[in-house]
Design a protein around this motif. Structure first.
Motif, PDB file in Angstrom:
ATOM      1  N   SER A  46       0.789  -1.236   0.000  1.00  0.00           N
ATOM      2  CA  SER A  46       0.000   0.000   0.000  1.00  0.00           C
ATOM      3  C   SER A  46       0.823   1.289   0.000  1.00  0.00           C
ATOM      4  CB  SER A  46      -0.932   0.011   1.210  1.00  0.00           C
ATOM      5  OG  SER A  46      -0.196  -0.063   2.420  1.00  0.00           O
ATOM      6  N   VAL A  47       2.097   1.231   0.369  1.00  0.00           N
ATOM      7  CA  VAL A  47       2.904   2.456   0.458  1.00  0.00           C
ATOM      8  C   VAL A  47       3.880   2.499  -0.710  1.00  0.00           C
ATOM      9  CG1 VAL A  47       4.524   3.791   1.853  1.00  0.00           C
ATOM     10  CG2 VAL A  47       2.701   2.492   2.968  1.00  0.00           C
ATOM     11  N   LYS A  48       3.767   3.511  -1.513  1.00  0.00           N
ATOM     12  CA  LYS A  48       4.626   3.634  -2.694  1.00  0.00           C
ATOM     13  C   LYS A  48       6.082   3.854  -2.273  1.00  0.00           C
ATOM     14  CE  LYS A  48       5.182   6.305  -6.950  1.00  0.00           C
ATOM     15  NZ  LYS A  48       4.663   7.443  -7.761  1.00  0.00           N
ATOM     16  N   GLY A  49       6.963   3.039  -2.839  1.00  0.00           N
ATOM     17  CA  GLY A  49       8.385   3.178  -2.579  1.00  0.00           C
ATOM     18  C   GLY A  49       8.887   2.401  -1.379  1.00  0.00           C
ATOM     19  N   PHE A  50       7.985   1.819  -0.587  1.00  0.00           N
ATOM     20  CA  PHE A  50       8.441   1.121   0.621  1.00  0.00           C
ATOM     21  C   PHE A  50       9.175  -0.171   0.285  1.00  0.00           C
ATOM     22  CE2 PHE A  50       8.008  -1.933   4.072  1.00  0.00           C
ATOM     23  CZ  PHE A  50       8.489  -1.200   5.139  1.00  0.00           C
ATOM     24  N   ALA A  51       8.725  -0.876  -0.740  1.00  0.00           N
ATOM     25  CA  ALA A  51       9.292  -2.189  -1.053  1.00  0.00           C
ATOM     26  C   ALA A  51      10.646  -2.093  -1.749  1.00  0.00           C
ATOM     27  CB  ALA A  51       8.317  -2.982  -1.920  1.00  0.00           C
ATOM     28  N   GLN A  52      11.184  -0.898  -1.927  1.00  0.00           N
ATOM     29  CA  GLN A  52      12.482  -0.751  -2.572  1.00  0.00           C
ATOM     30  C   GLN A  52      13.615  -1.175  -1.637  1.00  0.00           C
ATOM     31  OE1 GLN A  52      12.672   0.123  -5.777  1.00  0.00           O
ATOM     32  NE2 GLN A  52      10.431   0.237  -5.771  1.00  0.00           N
ATOM     33  N   PRO A  53      14.640  -1.847  -2.157  1.00  0.00           N
ATOM     34  CA  PRO A  53      15.773  -2.262  -1.306  1.00  0.00           C
ATOM     35  C   PRO A  53      16.438  -1.086  -0.591  1.00  0.00           C
ATOM     36  CG  PRO A  53      15.862  -3.383  -3.426  1.00  0.00           C
ATOM     37  CD  PRO A  53      14.771  -2.360  -3.530  1.00  0.00           C
ATOM     38  N   LEU A  54      16.475   0.089  -1.251  1.00  0.00           N
ATOM     39  CA  LEU A  54      17.108   1.250  -0.627  1.00  0.00           C
ATOM     40  C   LEU A  54      16.363   1.675   0.636  1.00  0.00           C
ATOM     41  CD1 LEU A  54      19.445   3.233  -0.952  1.00  0.00           C
ATOM     42  CD2 LEU A  54      17.906   4.733  -2.243  1.00  0.00           C
ATOM     43  N   THR A  55      15.044   1.479   0.644  1.00  0.00           N
ATOM     44  CA  THR A  55      14.251   1.822   1.829  1.00  0.00           C
ATOM     45  C   THR A  55      14.676   0.986   3.020  1.00  0.00           C
ATOM     46  OG1 THR A  55      12.343   2.432   0.451  1.00  0.00           O
ATOM     47  CG2 THR A  55      11.915   1.959   2.776  1.00  0.00           C
ATOM     48  N   TYR A  56      14.897  -0.299   2.795  1.00  0.00           N
ATOM     49  CA  TYR A  56      15.320  -1.176   3.883  1.00  0.00           C
ATOM     50  C   TYR A  56      16.728  -0.823   4.354  1.00  0.00           C
ATOM     51  CZ  TYR A  56      11.227  -4.037   2.847  1.00  0.00           C
ATOM     52  OH  TYR A  56       9.946  -4.472   2.673  1.00  0.00           O
ATOM     53  N   ASN A  57      17.563  -0.361   3.432  1.00  0.00           N
ATOM     54  CA  ASN A  57      18.906   0.061   3.812  1.00  0.00           C
ATOM     55  C   ASN A  57      18.852   1.210   4.805  1.00  0.00           C
ATOM     56  OD1 ASN A  57      21.205   2.265   2.990  1.00  0.00           O
ATOM     57  ND2 ASN A  57      22.036   0.201   3.062  1.00  0.00           N
ATOM     58  N   TYR A  58      18.080   2.243   4.472  1.00  0.00           N
ATOM     59  CA  TYR A  58      17.969   3.395   5.371  1.00  0.00           C
ATOM     60  C   TYR A  58      17.235   3.033   6.655  1.00  0.00           C
ATOM     61  CZ  TYR A  58      19.829   6.615   1.899  1.00  0.00           C
ATOM     62  OH  TYR A  58      20.663   7.266   1.036  1.00  0.00           O
ATOM     63  N   LEU A  59      16.281   2.116   6.550  1.00  0.00           N
ATOM     64  CA  LEU A  59      15.550   1.688   7.748  1.00  0.00           C
ATOM     65  C   LEU A  59      16.506   1.047   8.747  1.00  0.00           C
ATOM     66  CD1 LEU A  59      12.145  -0.182   7.703  1.00  0.00           C
ATOM     67  CD2 LEU A  59      13.930  -0.861   9.274  1.00  0.00           C
ATOM     68  N   LEU A  60      17.366   0.158   8.257  1.00  0.00           N
ATOM     69  CA  LEU A  60      18.309  -0.523   9.156  1.00  0.00           C
ATOM     70  C   LEU A  60      19.338   0.444   9.718  1.00  0.00           C
ATOM     71  CD1 LEU A  60      18.853  -3.852   7.187  1.00  0.00           C
ATOM     72  CD2 LEU A  60      17.657  -3.571   9.367  1.00  0.00           C
ATOM     73  N   LEU A  61      19.769   1.413   8.909  1.00  0.00           N
ATOM     74  CA  LEU A  61      20.698   2.423   9.415  1.00  0.00           C
ATOM     75  C   LEU A  61      20.047   3.260  10.511  1.00  0.00           C
ATOM     76  CD1 LEU A  61      22.423   3.678   6.127  1.00  0.00           C
ATOM     77  CD2 LEU A  61      23.501   2.406   7.987  1.00  0.00           C
ATOM     78  N   ASP A  62      18.763   3.577  10.328  1.00  0.00           N
ATOM     79  CA  ASP A  62      18.057   4.404  11.314  1.00  0.00           C
ATOM     80  C   ASP A  62      17.886   3.684  12.647  1.00  0.00           C
ATOM     81  OD1 ASP A  62      17.823   6.516   9.557  1.00  0.00           O
ATOM     82  OD2 ASP A  62      15.801   6.003   8.897  1.00  0.00           O
ATOM     83  N   VAL A  63      17.580   2.386  12.581  1.00  0.00           N
ATOM     84  CA  VAL A  63      17.283   1.660  13.830  1.00  0.00           C
ATOM     85  C   VAL A  63      18.524   1.030  14.448  1.00  0.00           C
ATOM     86  CG1 VAL A  63      14.928   1.166  13.079  1.00  0.00           C
ATOM     87  CG2 VAL A  63      16.718  -0.549  12.699  1.00  0.00           C
ATOM     88  N   ALA A  64      19.665   1.101  13.759  1.00  0.00           N
ATOM     89  CA  ALA A  64      20.876   0.437  14.276  1.00  0.00           C
ATOM     90  C   ALA A  64      21.240   0.871  15.696  1.00  0.00           C
ATOM     91  CB  ALA A  64      22.045   0.657  13.321  1.00  0.00           C
ATOM     92  N   PRO A  65      21.281   2.194  16.016  1.00  0.00           N
ATOM     93  CA  PRO A  65      21.611   2.566  17.401  1.00  0.00           C
ATOM     94  C   PRO A  65      20.607   2.017  18.414  1.00  0.00           C
ATOM     95  CG  PRO A  65      21.790   4.472  15.939  1.00  0.00           C
ATOM     96  CD  PRO A  65      21.119   3.389  15.157  1.00  0.00           C
ATOM     97  N   ILE A  66      19.331   1.969  18.028  1.00  0.00           N
ATOM     98  CA  ILE A  66      18.307   1.433  18.928  1.00  0.00           C
ATOM     99  C   ILE A  66      18.515  -0.064  19.126  1.00  0.00           C
ATOM    100  CG2 ILE A  66      15.817   1.187  19.308  1.00  0.00           C
ATOM    101  CD1 ILE A  66      15.419   3.594  17.465  1.00  0.00           C
ATOM    102  N   LEU A  67      18.826  -0.763  18.032  1.00  0.00           N
ATOM    103  CA  LEU A  67      19.085  -2.200  18.136  1.00  0.00           C
ATOM    104  C   LEU A  67      20.252  -2.485  19.074  1.00  0.00           C
ATOM    105  CD1 LEU A  67      18.672  -3.328  14.414  1.00  0.00           C
ATOM    106  CD2 LEU A  67      17.271  -4.081  16.336  1.00  0.00           C
ATOM    107  N   PHE A  68      21.320  -1.711  18.927  1.00  0.00           N
ATOM    108  CA  PHE A  68      22.483  -1.906  19.794  1.00  0.00           C
ATOM    109  C   PHE A  68      22.109  -1.740  21.265  1.00  0.00           C
ATOM    110  CE2 PHE A  68      25.256  -0.950  16.028  1.00  0.00           C
ATOM    111  CZ  PHE A  68      26.033  -2.086  16.100  1.00  0.00           C
TER     112      PHE A  68
END
Length: 348
Positions: A46-68
């Motif tokens: 339903s969300v345009k552009g969400f399924a792009q691999p680049l989106t997941y790249n930035y998502l993981l970069l954003d949550v990395a400090p929280i994950l740590f």
């Protein structure tokens, strides 16, 4: 005495005699994992552009400090304590690294010193909680302000941006042939260490025992103060590591780096199934909760939703999680009490 012993044993056996699929699937952690996959599927459709691999790249970069930071925070909260200073410690580690590099020290040496600062900060929290006997909520609110004040005082309103290109590029680099950021590798290493420590060692069992009952843990041979002190030190060290990554990812060391990060971490840990009263928690649920919050935030931002609305939705999820867990615990206690009465009643 004999009746009480028999009853307790029967209840424990009754709990573990449930079918394996129920013990695996009918858990809060599995519910969070299932919800994560549902949200990913819905957002991808339903969300345009969400399924792009680049989106997941930035998502993981954003949550990395929280994950740590969520890894040691899970241990801290399972003991029944809390550490609100982790965001400020990440900021202090960022500023320490920047100030030392600005002073001419090699980045590698500056990063090691920043990690030592994290260990010292965590030890300071642990000392005040275990030796002085102060409540962790009050202690870490104080050190939240203390660490942030030191960070702002070191650099003021200036920012340090002169870091080695190699390290800045590495913080944002991707694994060869994929959109997966390189930072996933050190996180997975830490995850394995914390999973083994938390779920497969006597120290981890001691953490659960302390959270369930400090007195019972003490009489069982668990060194309560040493256990709590250790988890606070781990929280400080990993928060410092997250602060160093934060610095390299954004290429800037500032006094306000990682502001508010502690609230995101605590929200994810509680949503992931860790009891706010201690004694319960599993790391796979926490990791799923961090990713769930990250996926929701990313999908909503791509849909044009403002950050205030995203915070409201995240807060609502957290409230529902806490209320739902309390309701589930109440129903479980009622069922257990009914079972105890049934087992204790005389045979006809």
């Amino acid at each position: 005495m004999t009746t009480a012993t028999t009853t307790t044993t029967s209840v424990v056996q009754f709990d573990y005699e449930r079918p394996l699929w129920r013990r695996v699937l009918m858990t809060r952690e599995f519910g969070i994992i299932a919800l994560l996959f549902i949200v990913i599927i819905v957002a991808s459709v339903s969300v345009k552009g969400f399924a792009q691999p680049l989106t997941y790249n930035y998502l993981l970069l954003d949550v990395a400090p929280i994950l740590f930071i969520a890894l040691p925070m899970t241990l801290v909260m399972t003991t029944g304590e809390i550490d609100l200073s982790v965001g400020s410690m990440a900021g202090l580690a960022s500023v320490t690294t920047g100030a030392l590099v600005q002073g001419g020290l090699p980045f590698e040496a500056a990063a090691v010193i920043a990690l030592v600062v994290g260990v010292i900060g965590g030890a300071f929290n642990g000392f005040l909680v275990t030796t002085v006997g102060l409540p962790s909520l009050a202690v870490t609110i104080g050190t939240l302000a203390l660490f942030r004040g030191i960070a702002v005082g070191m650099l003021g309103t200036t920012a340090v941006t002169d870091f080695p290109v190699f390290w800045k590029d590495l913080a944002k680099a991707r694994l060869s042939g994929t959109q997966i950021p390189w930072v996933v590798i050190p996180f997975l290493v830490l995850l394995v260490i914390f999973v083994v420590l938390f779920h497969f060692t006597p120290f981890g069992r001691g953490i659960f025992a302390v959270g369930q009952s400090k007195e019972a843990a003490h009489f069982s041979g668990v060194n309560v103060n040493r256990t709590k002190f250790t988890v606070f030190v781990l929280a400080g060290a990993v928060a410092a590591l997250a602060g160093i990554f934060y610095t390299l990812r954004y290429g800037s060391a500032r006094g306000d780096n990682a502001t508010g990060l502690e609230l995101q971490v605590i929200a994810a840990v509680v949503l992931g199934g860790v009891s706010v009263f201690g004694g319960r928690g599993k790391l796979h649920g926490v990791i799923a909760a961090v990713l769930l919050i990250g996926v929701l935030s990313s999908a909503l931002r791509l849909s044009g939703v403002t950050s205030d609305i995203i915070n409201i939705i995240t807060g609502g999820l957290l409230i529902i999680s806490v209320v739902g867990a309390s309701a589930f615990a109440w129903m479980k206690s009622k069922r257990t009490a009914g079972t105890l009465r049934l087992l204790a009643s005389p045979a006809p």
